[in-house]
Design a protein around this motif. Structure first.
Motif: not given
Length: 160
Positions: A1-2, A7-8, A27-28, A101-105
């Motif tokens: 998913m990550q 990538l998105g 990812a969803y 966007l909420m970036i959670s890398e």
């Protein structure tokens, strides 16, 4: 998913919104995280696809009722609703600074350091086998002298 999510986010920052939507959807499919619905809605908003953006914003708020940015999302939805009706968007919403966007890398990983021999499974297997072999040899050597005692006329006695 990550990997799909990362990538998105990368595609979104590059302005390749259709491809970003596809990555967020993949990812969803792996994990149904409502934040991904927000990301998809943001892409559709950037593309000008009002109905799709409203749908995904609505799904985002339904999936995460206590979202920290609920008021902001509702403002975006109101602006999109007014665009759908043909009315211009309110100036206050347009003048507000756009948030990315909420970036959670995940943070970059550390390089793996080589392991010492004592940190490997085979080292401890060899140590265990050596200990068990030593115990078995000790038991075997102490269990008997190896030669039976001689029988004499006085009986089975050992003479020193």
């Amino acid at each position: 998913m990550q990997t799909h999510r990362a990538l998105g986010h990368k595609l979104y920052r590059l302005g390749r919104y259709e491809e970003a939507v596809a990555a967020f959807r993949r990812a969803y499919e792996v994990k149904a995280d409502p934040r991904l619905l927000f990301d998809i809605a943001e892409c559709y908003r950037e593309l000008g696809a009002v109905d799709q953006a409203l749908f995904y914003y609505d799904r985002y708020l339904a999936g995460w009722p206590d979202a920290f940015d609920r008021a902001e999302v509702e403002e975006k939805m109101a602006a999109l609703e007014s665009m759908r009706g043909g009315l211009p968007a309110p100036r206050a919403a347009a003048a507000r600074r756009r948030h990315p966007l909420m970036i959670s890398e995940p943070p970059p990983g550390k390089a793996r350091q080589p392991q010492h021999a004592w940190q490997r499974w085979w080292f401890w297997t060899a140590v265990g086998a050596a200990v068990l072999g030593g115990i078995a040899a000790g038991v075997a050597l102490s269990s008997g002298s190896g030669s039976p005692t001689q029988m004499t006329e006085l009986g089975e006695k050992r003479f020193f």
